[in-house]
Structures are given as structure tokens and as C-alpha cells.
Design a protein around this motif. Structure first.
Motif, mmCIF file in Angstrom:
data_model
loop_
_atom_site.group_PDB
_atom_site.id
_atom_site.type_symbol
_atom_site.label_atom_id
_atom_site.label_comp_id
_atom_site.label_asym_id
_atom_site.label_seq_id
_atom_site.Cartn_x
_atom_site.Cartn_y
_atom_site.Cartn_z
ATOM 1 N N LEU A 199 0.833 -1.207 0.000
ATOM 2 C CA LEU A 199 0.000 0.000 0.000
ATOM 3 C C LEU A 199 0.868 1.258 0.000
ATOM 4 O O LEU A 199 0.620 2.201 -0.756
ATOM 5 C CB LEU A 199 -0.906 -0.005 1.234
ATOM 6 C CG LEU A 199 -2.055 -1.009 1.259
ATOM 7 C CD1 LEU A 199 -2.764 -0.961 2.605
ATOM 8 C CD2 LEU A 199 -3.049 -0.725 0.140
ATOM 9 N N VAL A 200 1.865 1.271 0.869
ATOM 10 C CA VAL A 200 2.757 2.432 0.931
ATOM 11 C C VAL A 200 3.500 2.597 -0.391
ATOM 12 O O VAL A 200 3.636 3.707 -0.915
ATOM 13 C CB VAL A 200 3.759 2.278 2.096
ATOM 14 C CG1 VAL A 200 4.739 3.452 2.120
ATOM 15 C CG2 VAL A 200 3.023 2.186 3.424
ATOM 16 N N SER A 201 3.959 1.484 -0.941
ATOM 17 C CA SER A 201 4.696 1.535 -2.208
ATOM 18 C C SER A 201 3.829 2.080 -3.332
ATOM 19 O O SER A 201 4.313 2.818 -4.205
ATOM 20 C CB SER A 201 5.207 0.137 -2.576
ATOM 21 O OG SER A 201 6.111 -0.346 -1.609
ATOM 22 N N ALA A 202 2.539 1.736 -3.320
ATOM 23 C CA ALA A 202 1.634 2.214 -4.374
ATOM 24 C C ALA A 202 1.558 3.735 -4.374
ATOM 25 O O ALA A 202 1.539 4.373 -5.438
ATOM 26 C CB ALA A 202 0.245 1.605 -4.175
ATOM 27 N N VAL A 203 1.533 4.328 -3.189
ATOM 28 C CA VAL A 203 1.467 5.795 -3.094
ATOM 29 C C VAL A 203 2.757 6.419 -3.598
ATOM 30 O O VAL A 203 2.748 7.359 -4.399
ATOM 31 C CB VAL A 203 1.202 6.223 -1.636
ATOM 32 C CG1 VAL A 203 1.225 7.750 -1.516
ATOM 33 C CG2 VAL A 203 -0.139 5.684 -1.162
ATOM 34 N N TYR A 204 3.881 5.902 -3.145
ATOM 35 C CA TYR A 204 5.165 6.490 -3.527
ATOM 36 C C TYR A 204 5.510 6.247 -4.997
ATOM 37 O O TYR A 204 6.097 7.097 -5.652
ATOM 38 C CB TYR A 204 6.276 5.954 -2.622
ATOM 39 C CG TYR A 204 6.377 6.700 -1.313
ATOM 40 C CD1 TYR A 204 7.262 7.760 -1.154
ATOM 41 C CD2 TYR A 204 5.564 6.358 -0.242
ATOM 42 C CE1 TYR A 204 7.340 8.458 0.033
ATOM 43 C CE2 TYR A 204 5.626 7.053 0.961
ATOM 44 C CZ TYR A 204 6.516 8.098 1.094
ATOM 45 O OH TYR A 204 6.584 8.797 2.276
ATOM 46 N N GLU A 205 5.151 5.086 -5.512
ATOM 47 C CA GLU A 205 5.423 4.812 -6.925
ATOM 48 C C GLU A 205 4.660 5.765 -7.829
ATOM 49 O O GLU A 205 5.119 6.108 -8.914
ATOM 50 C CB GLU A 205 5.054 3.369 -7.250
ATOM 51 C CG GLU A 205 6.048 2.355 -6.690
ATOM 52 C CD GLU A 205 5.552 0.927 -6.846
ATOM 53 O OE1 GLU A 205 4.447 0.746 -7.433
ATOM 54 O OE2 GLU A 205 6.239 0.003 -6.395
ATOM 55 N N ALA A 206 3.489 6.195 -7.383
ATOM 56 C CA ALA A 206 2.677 7.107 -8.190
ATOM 57 C C ALA A 206 3.190 8.538 -8.128
ATOM 58 O O ALA A 206 3.251 9.236 -9.151
ATOM 59 C CB ALA A 206 1.222 7.057 -7.736
ATOM 60 N N PHE A 207 3.574 8.986 -6.933
ATOM 61 C CA PHE A 207 3.915 10.402 -6.761
ATOM 62 C C PHE A 207 5.415 10.672 -6.560
ATOM 63 O O PHE A 207 5.891 11.748 -6.916
ATOM 64 C CB PHE A 207 3.138 10.977 -5.572
ATOM 65 C CG PHE A 207 1.654 11.005 -5.769
ATOM 66 C CD1 PHE A 207 1.072 11.989 -6.556
ATOM 67 C CD2 PHE A 207 0.833 10.045 -5.196
ATOM 68 C CE1 PHE A 207 -0.305 12.020 -6.753
ATOM 69 C CE2 PHE A 207 -0.535 10.064 -5.385
ATOM 70 C CZ PHE A 207 -1.111 11.055 -6.170
#
Length: 411
Positions: A199-207
Motif C-alpha cells: 500500500l505504501v509503495s503504491a502511493v510512492y510509486e505514483a507520486f
């Protein structure tokens, strides 16, 4: 909120949602990580003051709630984010078309106007490039929508796993199967940790796609990372204790006190290490049990305990049967095989490239440490044969040793 995210997200609402999602995820990971210490403290307490079955069950339920409370709060927030997704259009019902069939056929057969052709008089090259940029450069809203879609998918998987584990935990407690509860705690913690990290990776990978994962969630270990750490740590402990135990089991009674103290020191260092904390709960409890027993037993009794400890470490070699390690080892052996085949072909043609291939195979061999005592000895022995130059004789000798290791490892 992480300043990298704050700078990357300019939309206040999305910035707030993303920040709260990451905050809850990190809090959940922190609670999951505390399970190891909680289990250790409970074990020591139960040794000093044994609990009744009812008290033990209540304690395990409380431990379960403390461990996964942060996860449930995170999952609830993830589910609430579903409102961020655009509503799907309702299916339209067919109505009678006001046009006659002849009119439609006429329209279909009529020549189309050249309105689709590029009119460079109306739009210059700059306008075209601007349109292309707008297509490829996603805004906060588009990025966030994709994040939410991933988050909801992960949330569904995590919630399903947790619900199933909780039901199995209740059944195990009803039948007083404590070891099964400990196994469920460990497996659910591991799966939940990976899901929350995703979940955390999904946010950082996007932004913030360039962010280093190690700085996003410091100290996080995947299931593979934990398994490799434990496998190597157990192998090193077994190699350390083996010779001392041999002395303790021998008739050299004058050497027994020294050997026993060395075993105690090595075991105490292991029990307090990150390797032991990464072990499965039931296995860690057993290692702590050995540590507590050996710390107070006289040499005559400790001899039997040490023999049991060594045999127990041998039984933990079953860690190699975990699917995550089986797949890892298969890939590693394949990488070694390919690198060595290339190196042998390039020894005479391009010695420098051959050495690069040998180094690649050597690094792969290091990832097999802890798999088996025989191959561990071969890996350690490789250090004596690593070529210091591009001399063909050195490279050939190193290649042969690596091929010997590959054959011994089943590759």
C-alpha cells in the motif's frame, strides 16, 4: 507527512488522503513489528508465573487485537477511499430511435467531411506538442485514482486473509492448540506486513517514483528477506555450536565448563539478535527455552540440553522447504548456471568479460549460504580462489570451483 509526498502532491485533498493512508500504514507496520517482542515478553512472564488455560487464551486474544488493530484501522480507511473513484455510468436502456432506417443508411453512405484532417493553419506545432504533453503527464487526480484502485485491490486481499486467519485462530483456541495459534500469528503478521508495505509503495510509486524503499519503510524485510536472514543465521549458529558441543559430549571433563560457557554466550547472542526476532514465533520460543535452561543448568545436565539444541537446529533445516526459498534457490542456481556457461565460453575470447561472469556467479553463490553445511563450506572456500587478475589459470581454477559448487547444490 513526508515532505517528498507533500511536495509531489499539489492538490490539498489528495495530499491529505495520501498522507493519512501512509500514516495509518506505518502505524500498522509498527504494531505488526511489535509482535516479536510481545511474544518474547509473554514467554518470559509465563515461565515465571504459569497462567491458567483461560488466562492464556485471553492473553493470546489480547495479543492478536494489539497486533492487528492498526491493520483493521488501515483497512477501514482504505474502504472509505472507494468514494474517490468516479461513479460507473449506468447501463442505458434501448429506446426507439427517432430516425428512420433509411435516414441512417443515407447518413452512413454520405461522404464524410474532411474535418479530421490536420489543419496547420488553425493549430501550430506548439499546440500539438502541448496536447501530447497533456496526454502523457498525468495530474494528481489521475495518479490518485490509479492509487485508489490498487489500494482497494490490496485491501480486499488483506481483509480476506485476515478474516480467514481470525476464524482459524478462534477454532485453534477452542481446542487449546497454542502452537497453531502462534503459527497463525506469524503467518498472518508476515502476509499483512507485505500487504501494508505494498500500500505504501503504491502511493510512492505514483507520486515519488524515485524514492528509495529503504527510506520509505526503514528496516522492512520481505518474507524472502526474513527467510534468507534466518537460514543463514541458523547455519552460522549451528556451525559455531557444533565443535563446542562435541567437546561437551566428550570425556574431556576438564574442558566441559569452558565449552558450556561458549555455548551459552553464542546462544544468548543469537536469542537477542535480529535473526532470532525474524524467526517464526514457535521456533523463537523454543530457542528462548534453550537459552533459559542452559543459563542455570549444571554441566552434567546441560550436556543433554546442548545435544538437544544441536539436533533442534538440524531440524530447522526444513526452512529450505518454504516455497519462497525453494523458488529463490531455483532462480539463483539458474543464474549461476547461465553465468558459468558464458564464462567458460569467454575465457579465451574475452578474459575480462569472463571474470565479470564469474563474479556474477560468485555473488549468486553467496545467496545460497545456509542452505547446506557442505555447500556452505564450498562457498567459504571460494574466497581463496577468487582471481586477483585476468590470468587465465586463476580464472579457470575459480570457474572449476564454482562449477563444483553448482553441482553440489543440485544445479
Amino acid at each position: 507527512m513526508d515532505q517528498r509526498l507533500a511536495k509531489a502532491i499539489t492538490t490539498p485533498k489528495i495530499q491529505s488522503h495520501a498522507g493519512e493512508l501512509v500514516r495509518l500504514a506505518l502505524a500498522a507496520l509498527d504494531a505488526l513489528k511489535r509482535l516479536d517482542e510481545s511474544l518474547y515478553e509473554r514467554f518470559v512472564a509465563s515461565r515465571n508465573e504459569p497462567n491458567s488455560p483461560a488466562t492464556g487464551e485471553a492473553g493470546l486474544r489480547k495479543l492478536w487485537e494489539d497486533t492487528f488493530g492498526g491493520l483493521l484501522a488501515l483497512l477501514a480507511y482504505c474502504r472509505a477511499l472507494e468514494s474517490e473513484l468516479p461513479k460507473k455510468p449506468r447501463a442505458t436502456t434501448l429506446v426507439e430511435d427517432p430516425f428512420e432506417l433509411g435516414d441512417l443508411e443515407a447518413m452512413a453512405s454520405a461522404p464524410t467531411q474532411a474535418t479530421d484532417e490536420l489543419d496547420f493553419a488553425a493549430s501550430d506545432l506548439g499546440d500539438l506538442l502541448e496536447g501530447i504533453d497533456e496526454h502523457h503527464n498525468e495530474g494528481d487526480g489521475e495518479k490518485w485514482q490509479k492509487v485508489v484502485e490498487k489500494v482497494l485491490s490490496i485491501e480486499y486481499g488483506l481483509r480476506t486473509q485476515y478474516t480467514d486467519a481470525q476464524q482459524r485462530m478462534n477454532t485453534a483456541l477452542e481446542h487449546a492448540q497454542i502452537n497453531q495459534v502462534l503459527g497463525l500469528l506469524d503467518d498472518t503478521q508476515s502476509a499483512a506486513s507485505e500487504g501494508v508495505h505494498a500500500l505504501v509503495s503504491a502511493v510512492y510509486e505514483a507520486f515519488v517514483p524515485d524514492a528509495n524503499p529503504a527510506t520509505v519503510v526503514p528496516g522492512y524485510l520481505t518474507s524472502l528477506g526474513r527467510a534468507l536472514l534466518v537460514r543463514r543465521g541458523l547455519a552460522e549458529l549451528a556451525a559455531t555450536l557444533g565443535p563446542h558441543n562435541d567437546v561437551l559430549q566428550s570425556n574431556q571433563t576438564e574442558r566441559h565448563p569452558e565449552a558450556l560457557q561458549l555455548i551459552r554466550d553464542a546462544l544468548r547472542g543469537f536469542v537477542t539478535s535480529v535473526v532470532c526476532r525474524a524467526m517464526r514465533a514457535a521456533d523463537r520460543w523454543q530457542m528462548v527455552e534453550f537459552d533459559l535452561e542452559l543459563s542455570t543448568q549444571p554441566p552434567s545436565v546441560a550436556r543433554l540440553t546442548c545435544e538437544g539444541l544441536v539436533k533442534y537446529l538440524e531440524s530447522l533445516g526444513s526452512i529450505n522447504q518454504r516455497e519462497v526459498l525453494v523458488l529463490h534457490d531455483q532462480r539463483t542456481l539458474e543464474q549461476m548456471r547461465e553465468a558459468l556457461a558464458n564464462a567458460r565460453q569467454l575465457l579465451d575470447i574475452s578474459p575480462r568479460t569472463a571474470i565479470e561472469m564469474l563474479d556474477r556467479a560468485y555473488q549468486a553463490a553467496q545467496r545460497l549460504r545456509g542452505r547446506h553445511p557442505h555447500t556452505d563450506a564450498l562457498v567459504i572456500g571460494l574466497e581463496r580462489y577468487a582471481p586477483d587478475s585476468s590470468a587465465p589459470a586463476e580464472s579457470t581454477q575459480f570457474l572449476e570451483r564454482l562449477e563444483e559448487l553448482l553441482a553440489a547444490a543440485g544445479g
